[in-house]
Design a protein around this motif. Sequence first.
Motif, short mmCIF file in Angstrom:
data_model
loop_
_atom_site.label_atom_id
_atom_site.label_comp_id
_atom_site.label_asym_id
_atom_site.label_seq_id
_atom_site.Cartn_x
_atom_site.Cartn_y
_atom_site.Cartn_z
N ASP A 12 0.86 -1.18 0.00
CA ASP A 12 0.00 0.00 0.00
C ASP A 12 0.91 1.24 0.00
N THR A 16 1.71 3.71 4.70
CA THR A 16 2.46 2.45 4.70
C THR A 16 3.89 2.76 4.27
N GLY A 189 0.11 -3.49 4.36
CA GLY A 189 -0.62 -2.23 4.39
C GLY A 189 -1.11 -1.88 5.77
N ASP A 190 -1.61 -0.64 5.91
CA ASP A 190 -2.04 -0.14 7.22
C ASP A 190 -3.54 -0.26 7.46
N ASP A 195 -6.55 -3.28 2.81
CA ASP A 195 -5.34 -4.06 2.55
C ASP A 195 -5.46 -5.50 3.07
N ILE A 210 0.37 -3.06 9.21
CA ILE A 210 1.22 -2.08 9.87
C ILE A 210 0.39 -1.33 10.90
N VAL A 231 6.83 -0.33 8.29
CA VAL A 231 7.18 -1.09 7.09
C VAL A 231 8.64 -1.52 7.12
#
Length: 257
Positions: A12, A16, A189-190, A195, A210, A231
């Motif tokens: 992402d 991210t 991804g966050d 995600d 994340i 990340v």
Amino acid sequence: MGLQGIKAIFFDLDNTLVDTAAAGRRAIEEVINVLQSEHHCDEEEARMICDKVQAKLLKECHDPSKMCITDLRIQHWEEAIQETKGGIANHHLAAECYFLWKTTRLQHLTLAEETRRMLSDLRKVVRLLLLTNGDTQTQREKIEACACQPYFDAIVVGGEQKEEKPASSIFHHCCELLGVQPEDCVMVGDSLDTDIQGGLNAGLKATIWINKAVTAPKGTFPLPHYIISSVLDLPGLLQNRKDTSLEINKVAGICSV
């Protein structure tokens, strides 16, 4: 690197790889300063205008066939100014605020040097793809601003596809672009809703969430395979596997769900 069995990693973009939230906060503060210094707003009024705009952005539903993103976002500012100050709509001031916010945010969207090194190292052993939701113009401007194109084998923007994350179709499209199968891929991804849920929907090998807190809040759903705080923790997660596959909820030295 312990990456056998993994052929591709999908990343992402916002929050991210780049800190879009922090860039946005700096942009808002710049607009607040200008509203106070040049447009006779007191601090409370200026902050109220910006709070209203941010609320509108969170609820934004954009149909590019009906209105371009620039006009829509100027409209957000125009409405917020009128709702706060009353009187007739001030399109000129709204446009000034929007372009100042947009320009400042893009100026502060940077791909950190350590993130660049990480991507370069990973790309030596796996294929990398950037997968970001959002309006085509907006996301392409962010991608250009942070100059991340050279680090990826492919870039996919949700606004350019029939469906965005978490639809499985966009993930399968990414797999086709790279010539890999979903079970060979990892999503990083966050966002749990886009995600992680999307990676699960598409049947990817693993999803990596994340979350700065590292531990998942009670009742977290959907359930990611792994949680990392940054990340930059990704290479360590991959290297610390004793075997060559990513196994759900077993990460040496990292809290997982």
